[in-house]
Each structure stands twice: as structure tokens, then as C-alpha cells.
Design an enzyme around this catalytic site. Structure first.
Site: not given
Ligand code: ZN
Length: 491
Positions: A93, A128, A196, A279, A281, A284
Site C-alpha cells: 500500500d 491516490d 475509501a 468454531c 479451528c 477453539c
Molecule cells: Zn476458532
């Protein structure tokens, strides 16, 4: 076709594609998530992003690197890939975000692009002007003119194989966004961020985000890779993908973790209010919220950031699979139920059904009618347009019931809300194989009545009879008066 971008499959406005990044000698599958890396903070290392999360690309801020003496020297000496230890593609960026936040920066587009190139960035960004929403039109026009001058300047910088982005601005003026898209598309630049929109997302104005993206895309054309700049929350990725956004960056995974906020596809939760993790993952599955609450600050932040990334990458995979399976809009409908403002976003998306219809496949697995918004999907619109091309006999029964025996009518077509009438020969073809609820709703009946009206008005010499299952009077009144009505429920 743009050389760096190839679209493989589409669903609604969404697409599966490949962004070729020549400087990194790699191809990134889109929709893609670009985790934001702050070179001064190390929440989750870029190496871990690649190895554990499968990140193919990340984004970092060249303005921060440029402004931090020791990091700048190291970046110039080693290059970003070695500095960050990241094997995939690196996008940088410029200082535009800082410009929007703090009002002033001290680099030009030429300087920052040359710096990005010198540090080995694979995709660079000019400086920009990110014009906020709702500013006076005069300001939006002036700042857009400046952005366009800088894009023209960016074209003249020798950036070798580095891809360069062309941000699309224009505040909340759709005609300016469209014009900005057209100008950006006419440059030699490669990737197109819609800029933006963060203030809109911070205020939950998802409908205005949709309108801004739709306007930008009208100017950009179908083959331009589009980056939704700052779209970090996984809740809105499906909506954004359905509009035709290909790249998302996420700083949210780390920023939210710092404040003990836990991302889900249905919104954000505070760690304090969670008794269970919804969750599976690794974070978790191995911990309860109480376990995580007990960790020291830095470790807790890392664990939450890891969960936030897992849920974010999982949503990207879910979106890709949905595009593949042709049920992206069903996923958007589910996500739209997470928050009333997301529903506004989905309804705004359906305002652009004509644009979505252009890229929506003619045939898919099955159309699921799962909310009254389904009545406004591009498939319904396309069916209504198709009615104009079908030939009809002198007298025609349109019926929700069985085909009648005898020869009272020349032919009998089925009527199915939300599509309306169609010849029986089409009933095995998409989308008329739709799964629709037995207990239909007003929106589906109104859409079906629109189909009847369209067919009748296209064929003024045919005598039509409509046999319906107790449609409300107000819906029947929208059907042309010449149509004879039969109520099947009163027979
Ligand atoms: Zn998770």
C-alpha cells in the site's frame, strides 16, 4: 483480456479467477485474502501465514516502511521477501490510508512507486486521494481529478514486472465512481482497488458499499481484477464476492484480537461474553473461552488473531466452493441474516440484478428459494426476459394445477412462483427445477404475476386464462384485465 487476470468460473457477479503476479513468479487464486502485515508488529509471522494458513499473498504498508529508518534500510538491502520471510506474493500500500487518517504525507506517487519497486514489492500502489463518503460533490470531483493525474503519472514510472494498482475513488457519487472506473480501466495499470469504503463499512452502510462497487464495476468492465480495500470482516466477504470483488485485505484479524474481539461469520463477539466457542479451528478446538481469557495479554492476542484468521480463510474457501457449486447467492442470503444492515446490503445487491445476470451461469445445480429476497434474483429476471422469446398459441392456460384434459385450450403452461409461467417442456431445466417452499410468500406471487403480465403484454392476440391457488386480490389486480382468472382453491 488483461494479461494478469483470468476468470475461470462465475456465479452471480462472483468469480473464481487467477491473478498472475510475474515478479513473484506465482499465481494467486481469487477470491483471495491478503492479511495485512505491519512490519513493526509481529502478531502472526508471515512465514506462519504461508505455512499454517495457506496465505498466497499478503499486503504491507510501504509508507510505514519508508518512514521507519532501520526498517527502510533493511527493506532496501534485503528486499521485502527476505525481510518478512514470506514466499508468496507481496502487495504494498502507499500512504493513502495515512493521508485519509492524518491529512498529510510527504511522498509523491513517483517516489513511493520507485521505493516499492526498489524493495521488491510484487504489486505497488500510487498515492491516490481516498475521498470519504458524503462530501460535497465539488470536493469529490477535485480529488478524483488529482487521483487520476497520479494514475497517469504512475503509468510513466518504470516499475518493471511489478504490477501497479489503479484505485477507484469518487466518494458516494455513483456517476463519479463509474467515471473513475472507466478512467482507471483505460490506463495500463493492473489491479483495481475500490477505495475509501472503510468509513461506510465502519458505519454498517453495506448497501452504500454495494452501490459504490457496482458503479465502479460498470466503469471497469468485466475482466478487471477488483480489490475491496479495507474489507476485513468475513461477515461481508460473500456479499462482496457476489458483487465481483476478487481481493480482500484483512487488518481486522489482528486489530480485533488486540481488543479481545472474536470474529465470526455472523458478526463480532467479545471474548468476555463467550462461554463456548462456535468454531472448530485449532485454537477453539483446544481451548475454552475461559482458557483464553486466562492467558497473558500477548499470548491471548496471538491466539485470538489465529482464530480470527482461521475463520476468515475458511469463509474465503466457502465462497470459492459456493461459486464452484453455483450457490453463492444462497450463501449471501444466509450471511444477510446476520445483521439488518447486511440484509440492506443484499437487497441493494439485488437492485443490480441486471448486472449480475450478465455473468450468472445459465445452468447450475438447483435454485433454492430461501427468503423472499430470492424472488429478485437474477435467475427470475432472466426467466422473465426469456418469456418474450417463447411462442404461444391462440388460447393458453397458465396453471398452478395439473394440465386439464380435453381441448378447451390450445396448450397449458405451468405457473410456479417466483418465476411465473413456462411451457411444460422447460420444467426440467434450470432454474425451473427450483426447490421452493410449499408455503409460498407474497414476494414470490408478485414476481410470478409479473411474469404473467410480461407474457400477456408480449402476446396481445392470445387469450389467457390464469388458474391460481388463492392468490391475494392485490396480486391478481397487477395482472392485465383481459386475463380470465380461475381460483383452484375454490373449486
Ligand atoms: Zn476458532
Amino acid at each position: 483480456m488483461r494479461e494478469c487476470f483470468e476468470i475461470r468460473e462465475t456465479d452471480a457477479g462472483g468469480r473464481l479467477g487467477e491473478l498472475t503476479v510475474p515478479r513473484a513468479d506465482t499465481t494467486v487464486e481469487t477470491p483471495a485474502l491478503l492479511p495485512v502485515i505491519n512490519p513493526n508488529l509481529d502478531t502472526i509471522s508471515p512465514r506462519r501465514l504461508a505455512d499454517e494458513f495457506g496465505a498466497e499473498i499478503l499486503i504491507t504498508n510501504s509508507y510505514i516502511i519508508h518512514g521507519t529508518d532501520d526498517v527502510r534500510e533493511e527493506a532496501l538491502e534485503k528486499g521485502l521477501h527476505e525481510l518478512l520471510e514470506f514466499p508468496g506474493a507481496i502487495m504494498t500500500d502507499s500512504g493513502s490510508f495515512q493521508l485519509a487518517e492524518y491529512g498529510d504525507i510527504d511522498v509523491t506517487t513517483e517516489e513511493i512507486l520507485e521505493f516499492q519497486h526498489a524493495t521488491g514489492s510484487d504489486i505497488g500502489t500510487p498515492v491516490d486521494i481516498p475521498t470519504p463518503p458524503d462530501v460535497p460533490r465539488e470536493r469529490a470531483e477535485e480529488e478524483l481529478a488529482t487521483t487520476q493525474e497520479r494514475l497517469d503519472a504512475a503509468e510513466d514510472v518504470d516499475t518493471g514486472e511489478m504490477l501497479v494498482t489503479a484505485p477507484v475513488q469518487g466518494s458516494t457519487y455513483p456517476d463519479l465512481r463509474e467515471e473513475a472506473g472507466r478512467h482507471a480501466n483505460a490506463t495500463e495499470l493492473d489491479v483495481f482497488p475500490v477505495g475509501a469504503v472503510v468509513p461506510l463499512m465502519n458505519d454498517y452502510r453495506y448497501d452504500d458499499v454495494v452501490d459504490a462497487v457496482a458503479a465502479a464495476k460498470r466503469g471497469l468492465g468485466a475482466d478487471a481484477p477488483v480489490h475491496l480495500f479495507g474489507a476485513g470482516h468475513p461477515m461481508m466477504f460473500a456479499l462482496a464476492a457476489a458483487m465481483g470483488c476478487d481481493l480482500f485485505d484483512s487488518a481486522a484479524y489482528a486489530l480485533y484480537a488486540r481488543d479481545d474481539r472474536y470474529l465470526t461469520v455472523r458478526g463480532t463477539r467479545n471474548l468476555d461474553e463467550l462461554e463456548y466457542f462456535p468454531c472448530s479451528c485449532p485454537v477453539c478446538a483446544a481451548n475454552s473461552p475461559a482458557d483464553i481469557r486466562e492467558l497473558p495479554d500477548k499470548e491471548r492476542e496471538k491466539e485470538l488473531a489465529a482464530h480470527n484468521l482461521h475463520v476468515t480463510f475458511a469463509e474465503i474457501r466457502r465462497i470459492k466452493q459456493a461459486i464452484r457449486a453455483g450457490n453463492l447467492l444462497e450463501l449471501v442470503e444466509q450471511r444477510a441474516r446476520a445483521h439488518p444492515t447486511m440484509l440492506d446490503g443484499y437487497r441493494a445487491l439485488l437492485d443490480h440484478a441486471t448486472a449480475l445476470e450478465q455473468t450468472d451461469p445459465v445452468s447450475k445445480g438447483a435454485f433454492f428459494y430461501t427468503s423472499h429476497e430470492s424472488a429478485r434474483r437474477p435467475e427470475v429476471l432472466r426467466h422473465h426476459q426469456r418469456l418474450d422469446r417463447l411462442s404461444v398459441p391462440d388460447s393458453l392456460l397458465l396453471t398452478e394445477g395439473d394440465s386439464p384434459r380435453g381441448d378447451e385450450f390450445d396448450d397449458s403452461w405451468r405457473v410456479e412462483p417466483p418465476f411465473g409461467p413456462f411451457p411444460r417442456a422447460l420444467s426440467k431445466s434450470y432454474p425451473l427445477t427450483a426447490e421452493v417452499p410449499d408455503r409460498t410468500d407474497r414476494a414470490a406471487l408478485e414476481a410470478a404475476a409479473e411474469g404473467v403480465t410480461r407474457l400477456v403484454e408480449t402476446n396481445p392476440d392470445t387469450e389467457f386464462t390464469l388458474a391460481h391457488r388463492g392468490w391475494p386480490t392485490a396480486v391478481l389486480e397487477t395482472v392485465p384485465a383481459a386475463v380470465e382468472l380461475v381460483d383452484l382453491t375454490s373449486e
